[in-house]
Motif scaffolding. Structure first.
Motif, PDB file in Angstrom:
ATOM      1  N   LYS A 219     -14.678  48.316 -27.589  1.00 19.93           N
ATOM      2  CA  LYS A 219     -13.663  48.155 -26.556  1.00 19.93           C
ATOM      3  C   LYS A 219     -13.852  46.852 -25.783  1.00 19.93           C
ATOM      4  O   LYS A 219     -14.978  46.485 -25.438  1.00 19.93           O
ATOM      5  CB  LYS A 219     -13.700  49.342 -25.587  1.00 19.93           C
ATOM      6  CG  LYS A 219     -13.317  50.665 -26.228  1.00 19.93           C
ATOM      7  CD  LYS A 219     -13.334  51.791 -25.206  1.00 19.93           C
ATOM      8  CE  LYS A 219     -12.907  53.105 -25.856  1.00 19.93           C
ATOM      9  NZ  LYS A 219     -12.906  54.233 -24.879  1.00 19.93           N
ATOM     10  N   SER A 220     -12.746  46.184 -25.507  1.00 13.79           N
ATOM     11  CA  SER A 220     -12.786  44.963 -24.719  1.00 13.79           C
ATOM     12  C   SER A 220     -13.120  45.288 -23.273  1.00 13.79           C
ATOM     13  O   SER A 220     -12.483  46.134 -22.648  1.00 13.79           O
ATOM     14  CB  SER A 220     -11.428  44.253 -24.784  1.00 13.79           C
ATOM     15  OG  SER A 220     -11.357  43.194 -23.847  1.00 13.79           O
ATOM     16  N   ILE A 221     -14.148  44.607 -22.730  1.00 17.85           N
ATOM     17  CA  ILE A 221     -14.495  44.829 -21.325  1.00 17.85           C
ATOM     18  C   ILE A 221     -14.387  43.553 -20.496  1.00 17.85           C
ATOM     19  O   ILE A 221     -14.514  43.598 -19.266  1.00 17.85           O
ATOM     20  CB  ILE A 221     -15.909  45.434 -21.171  1.00 17.85           C
ATOM     21  CG1 ILE A 221     -16.989  44.470 -21.701  1.00 17.85           C
ATOM     22  CG2 ILE A 221     -16.000  46.782 -21.868  1.00 17.85           C
ATOM     23  CD1 ILE A 221     -18.403  44.888 -21.303  1.00 17.85           C
ATOM     24  N   GLU A 222     -14.142  42.421 -21.149  1.00 16.53           N
ATOM     25  CA  GLU A 222     -13.983  41.148 -20.439  1.00 16.53           C
ATOM     26  C   GLU A 222     -13.418  40.133 -21.429  1.00 16.53           C
ATOM     27  O   GLU A 222     -13.776  40.141 -22.614  1.00 16.53           O
ATOM     28  CB  GLU A 222     -15.331  40.664 -19.903  1.00 16.53           C
ATOM     29  CG  GLU A 222     -15.306  39.322 -19.188  1.00 16.53           C
ATOM     30  CD  GLU A 222     -14.667  39.371 -17.818  1.00 16.53           C
ATOM     31  OE1 GLU A 222     -13.457  39.050 -17.767  1.00 16.53           O
ATOM     32  OE2 GLU A 222     -15.338  39.700 -16.825  1.00 16.53           O
ATOM     33  N   THR A 223     -12.517  39.265 -20.962  1.00 18.42           N
ATOM     34  CA  THR A 223     -11.962  38.245 -21.857  1.00 18.42           C
ATOM     35  C   THR A 223     -11.643  36.992 -21.063  1.00 18.42           C
ATOM     36  O   THR A 223     -11.425  37.046 -19.843  1.00 18.42           O
ATOM     37  CB  THR A 223     -10.724  38.780 -22.603  1.00 18.42           C
ATOM     38  OG1 THR A 223     -10.390  37.893 -23.673  1.00 18.42           O
ATOM     39  CG2 THR A 223      -9.529  38.956 -21.680  1.00 18.42           C
ATOM     40  N   SER A 224     -11.595  35.854 -21.733  1.00 10.95           N
ATOM     41  CA  SER A 224     -11.521  34.570 -21.031  1.00 10.95           C
ATOM     42  C   SER A 224     -10.112  34.170 -20.625  1.00 10.95           C
ATOM     43  O   SER A 224      -9.939  33.394 -19.686  1.00 10.95           O
ATOM     44  CB  SER A 224     -12.142  33.461 -21.898  1.00 10.95           C
ATOM     45  OG  SER A 224     -11.438  33.330 -23.126  1.00 10.95           O
ATOM     46  N   LEU A 225      -9.088  34.658 -21.328  1.00  9.22           N
ATOM     47  CA  LEU A 225      -7.721  34.350 -20.933  1.00  9.22           C
ATOM     48  C   LEU A 225      -7.254  35.366 -19.905  1.00  9.22           C
ATOM     49  O   LEU A 225      -7.694  36.514 -19.922  1.00  9.22           O
ATOM     50  CB  LEU A 225      -6.791  34.358 -22.154  1.00  9.22           C
ATOM     51  CG  LEU A 225      -7.013  33.219 -23.156  1.00  9.22           C
ATOM     52  CD1 LEU A 225      -6.152  33.410 -24.391  1.00  9.22           C
ATOM     53  CD2 LEU A 225      -6.729  31.863 -22.516  1.00  9.22           C
ATOM     54  N   GLY A 226      -6.351  34.968 -19.017  1.00 12.08           N
ATOM     55  CA  GLY A 226      -6.015  35.819 -17.896  1.00 12.08           C
ATOM     56  C   GLY A 226      -4.569  36.239 -17.826  1.00 12.08           C
ATOM     57  O   GLY A 226      -4.046  36.917 -18.708  1.00 12.08           O
ATOM     58  N   LEU A 227      -3.882  35.844 -16.750  1.00 11.79           N
ATOM     59  CA  LEU A 227      -2.468  36.164 -16.564  1.00 11.79           C
ATOM     60  C   LEU A 227      -1.633  35.508 -17.651  1.00 11.79           C
ATOM     61  O   LEU A 227      -0.686  36.089 -18.176  1.00 11.79           O
ATOM     62  CB  LEU A 227      -2.003  35.689 -15.177  1.00 11.79           C
ATOM     63  CG  LEU A 227      -0.525  35.896 -14.856  1.00 11.79           C
ATOM     64  CD1 LEU A 227      -0.228  37.367 -14.628  1.00 11.79           C
ATOM     65  CD2 LEU A 227      -0.116  35.074 -13.632  1.00 11.79           C
ATOM     66  N   GLY A 228      -1.988  34.276 -17.974  1.00  9.60           N
ATOM     67  CA  GLY A 228      -1.343  33.531 -19.047  1.00  9.60           C
ATOM     68  C   GLY A 228      -2.401  32.970 -19.981  1.00  9.60           C
ATOM     69  O   GLY A 228      -3.599  33.074 -19.714  1.00  9.60           O
ATOM     70  N   PRO A 229      -1.976  32.337 -21.076  1.00 11.43           N
ATOM     71  CA  PRO A 229      -2.938  31.849 -22.080  1.00 11.43           C
ATOM     72  C   PRO A 229      -3.453  30.440 -21.806  1.00 11.43           C
ATOM     73  O   PRO A 229      -3.473  29.586 -22.681  1.00 11.43           O
ATOM     74  CB  PRO A 229      -2.108  31.887 -23.364  1.00 11.43           C
ATOM     75  CG  PRO A 229      -0.720  31.597 -22.903  1.00 11.43           C
ATOM     76  CD  PRO A 229      -0.583  32.210 -21.538  1.00 11.43           C
ATOM     77  N   THR A 230      -3.877  30.180 -20.550  1.00 16.02           N
ATOM     78  CA  THR A 230      -4.225  28.802 -20.198  1.00 16.02           C
ATOM     79  C   THR A 230      -5.662  28.602 -19.735  1.00 16.02           C
ATOM     80  O   THR A 230      -6.150  27.480 -19.765  1.00 16.02           O
ATOM     81  CB  THR A 230      -3.293  28.293 -19.075  1.00 16.02           C
ATOM     82  OG1 THR A 230      -3.357  29.204 -17.975  1.00 16.02           O
ATOM     83  CG2 THR A 230      -1.850  28.202 -19.563  1.00 16.02           C
ATOM     84  N   ASN A 231      -6.338  29.641 -19.277  1.00 14.31           N
ATOM     85  CA  ASN A 231      -7.672  29.417 -18.714  1.00 14.31           C
ATOM     86  C   ASN A 231      -8.762  29.732 -19.738  1.00 14.31           C
ATOM     87  O   ASN A 231      -8.499  30.006 -20.901  1.00 14.31           O
ATOM     88  CB  ASN A 231      -7.874  30.240 -17.434  1.00 14.31           C
ATOM     89  CG  ASN A 231      -7.721  31.726 -17.668  1.00 14.31           C
ATOM     90  OD1 ASN A 231      -6.717  32.178 -18.199  1.00 14.31           O
ATOM     91  ND2 ASN A 231      -8.705  32.494 -17.250  1.00 14.31           N
ATOM     92  N   GLY A 232     -10.008  29.628 -19.299  1.00 15.70           N
ATOM     93  CA  GLY A 232     -11.111  29.902 -20.209  1.00 15.70           C
ATOM     94  C   GLY A 232     -11.585  28.662 -20.930  1.00 15.70           C
ATOM     95  O   GLY A 232     -11.917  27.644 -20.308  1.00 15.70           O
ATOM     96  N   LEU A 233     -11.635  28.738 -22.250  1.00 19.10           N
ATOM     97  CA  LEU A 233     -12.190  27.667 -23.072  1.00 19.10           C
ATOM     98  C   LEU A 233     -11.278  26.442 -23.113  1.00 19.10           C
ATOM     99  O   LEU A 233     -10.079  26.527 -22.854  1.00 19.10           O
ATOM    100  CB  LEU A 233     -12.412  28.180 -24.498  1.00 19.10           C
ATOM    101  CG  LEU A 233     -13.285  29.427 -24.672  1.00 19.10           C
ATOM    102  CD1 LEU A 233     -13.429  29.767 -26.150  1.00 19.10           C
ATOM    103  CD2 LEU A 233     -14.653  29.238 -24.026  1.00 19.10           C
ATOM    104  N   ILE A 234     -11.869  25.306 -23.485  1.00 17.22           N
ATOM    105  CA  ILE A 234     -11.093  24.092 -23.724  1.00 17.22           C
ATOM    106  C   ILE A 234     -10.359  24.259 -25.057  1.00 17.22           C
ATOM    107  O   ILE A 234     -10.956  24.623 -26.062  1.00 17.22           O
ATOM    108  CB  ILE A 234     -12.016  22.861 -23.752  1.00 17.22           C
ATOM    109  CG1 ILE A 234     -12.625  22.645 -22.365  1.00 17.22           C
ATOM    110  CG2 ILE A 234     -11.255  21.611 -24.217  1.00 17.22           C
ATOM    111  CD1 ILE A 234     -13.709  21.587 -22.327  1.00 17.22           C
ATOM    112  N   MET A 235      -9.047  23.984 -25.060  1.00 16.93           N
ATOM    113  CA  MET A 235      -8.229  24.220 -26.258  1.00 16.93           C
ATOM    114  C   MET A 235      -7.626  22.921 -26.765  1.00 16.93           C
ATOM    115  O   MET A 235      -7.958  21.841 -26.277  1.00 16.93           O
ATOM    116  CB  MET A 235      -7.140  25.246 -25.937  1.00 16.93           C
ATOM    117  CG  MET A 235      -7.707  26.523 -25.309  1.00 16.93           C
ATOM    118  SD  MET A 235      -6.442  27.724 -24.850  1.00 16.93           S
ATOM    119  CE  MET A 235      -7.099  28.310 -23.285  1.00 16.93           C
TER     120      MET A 235
END
Length: 394
Positions: A219-235
């Motif tokens: 089960k997913s308990i934490e993920t890097s993308l948030g409200l939209g697909p813009t935060n977290g890792l460098i893309m």
């Protein structure tokens, strides 16, 4: 059962016909540049490849072209549209309403429409694909598979932002996460491969869009993308995590509008902003030839991945396996090596020779002394969509 998997983007249509439950892919296709006179259409059946450049002015014309091709006596795979028993639609944003694969009805379509503000580039196109498919494949069940669904198991401490409570209650502003179909597919493959139902896994999806997910016991308990697909890792073109003060600085100091800043952070940043290039292969090649900007971009991208590995290992309270997947994750040994460097204290040790192996199967690339399994697992979102569609109907 023949299932048509349909992924409608803002200017593209990707499709596969998959026979279930054998998971046999009967054909694969793609239309790019929808809305242009020189749209590109490609279709593959077994070893046969067909391509064409033609005007496809909207998604309706595109799906009609796909249907005509599926029915073609030479390169098609069905005799009538009724042979398609289900159409599995990838829908990017399901908000907090959808935590599982869902049969599409008017209420579901209305809910997808209500989420347009949260995914303005994706959900309108996804809904268009659904509505057009309903008029063509009239006897098929229309099924929605949401990118956000896998992450609905996240606890409140992971998805709530530290802003006034009313914004969560009234406007549903929270972290939703994306790439859920991919993370679910590869984590289930890893759990089956490891033979452990109880597991702590970090899944690293590296493509043009990138995300990481902490997965505990499936089960997913934490993920890097948030409200939209813009935060977290460098893309490829997105900045990922950034101090929000930068947004207000750009608006005030450079007299940029909110829309202009959003465009910068989504389309002109990331690897492209750092190097002028968004393709990692080109960046890696130039880095080896001494391009300092490209070397710096690789250092920044791998540093961000390592930072999330450390954070997620802490949240999971241990780590059994690290998964690399998607275009970059599966094919860039350099990025995998840089992401795992100097993580021996977490039990992560890469084997340089194994890391050079290219395979379409699950591959272990850790050293003999590594306490953590490092796995390269090819993702297959289309198979996952077909599988979930089939399971729902059966």
């Amino acid at each position: 059962m023949n299932i048509l998997v349909l992924n409608a983007g803002s200017s593209s249509l990707k499709y596969q016909v998959i026979e279930m439950p054998s998971e046999t892919v009967k054909c694969v296709g793609l239309i790019e540049r929808i809305g242009m006179d020189d749209a590109i259409f490609t279709h593959e059946k077994s070893e046969d490849k067909y391509s064409e450049i033609l005007p496809i002015l909207n998604h309706k014309v595109g799906l009609q072209k796909i249907t005509k091709t599926l029915l073609d006596a030479k390169i098609g795979v069905i005799n009538t549209v009724d042979e398609i028993e289900a159409v599995g639609h990838r829908v990017v944003h399901g908000g907090s309403k959808f935590s599982k694969t869902t049969l599409i009805n008017k209420e579901v379509k209305d809910n997808i429409r209500e989420l347009f503000d949260l995914a303005p580039l994706h959900n309108p196109a996804n809904l268009t694909g659904i509505e057009i498919a309903e008029t063509i494949f009239t006897s098929a069940k229309q099924i929605a598979i949401f990118d956000t669904a896998f992450h609905q198991t996240m606890p409140k401490v992971a998805y709530q932002y530290a802003i006034p409570n009313s914004y969560l209650e009234d406007y549903k502003i929270r972290a939703y996460g994306f790439h859920g179909t991919s993370h679910k597919y590869v984590s289930e493959k890893a759990i089956e491969y490891l033979g452990e139902k109880s597991s702590n896994i970090i899944s690293i999806h590296l493509g043009n869009g990138c995300s990481m997910t902490a997965i505990k016991d499936g089960k997913s308990i934490e993920t890097s993308l948030g409200l939209g697909p813009t935060n977290g890792l460098i893309m490829g073109t997105r900045a990922g995590d950034i101090d929000q003060s930068v947004i207000f600085f750009l608006m005030k100091k450079l007299n940029k509008s909110a829309e202009e800043v959003n465009n910068i952070l989504q389309k002109e940043s990331g690897l492209k902003g750092l190097t002028g290039f968004s393709d990692l292969r080109e960046i890696s090649e130039k880095a080896t030839k001494g391009n300092l900007n490209c070397q710096n971009a690789l250092n920044l991208a791998s540093h961000r991945i390592k930072k999330y590995i450390g954070a997620y290992a802490a949240i999971l309270n241990g780590l059994d396996a690290l998964i690399f997947t998607a275009g970059i994750g599966e094919n860039s040994g350099l990025m995998r090596e840089m992401a795992c460097e100097n993580l021996e204290f977490l039990g992560i040790e890469l084997d340089e020779l194994k890391n050079k192996i290219r395979s379409k199967e699950i591959t272990e690339i850790q050293s003999k002394t590594s306490k953590v399994k490092i796995l390269v697992i090819p993702t297959n979102e289309e198979i996952e969509i077909a599988k979930q569609s089939y399971q729902l109907l059966k």
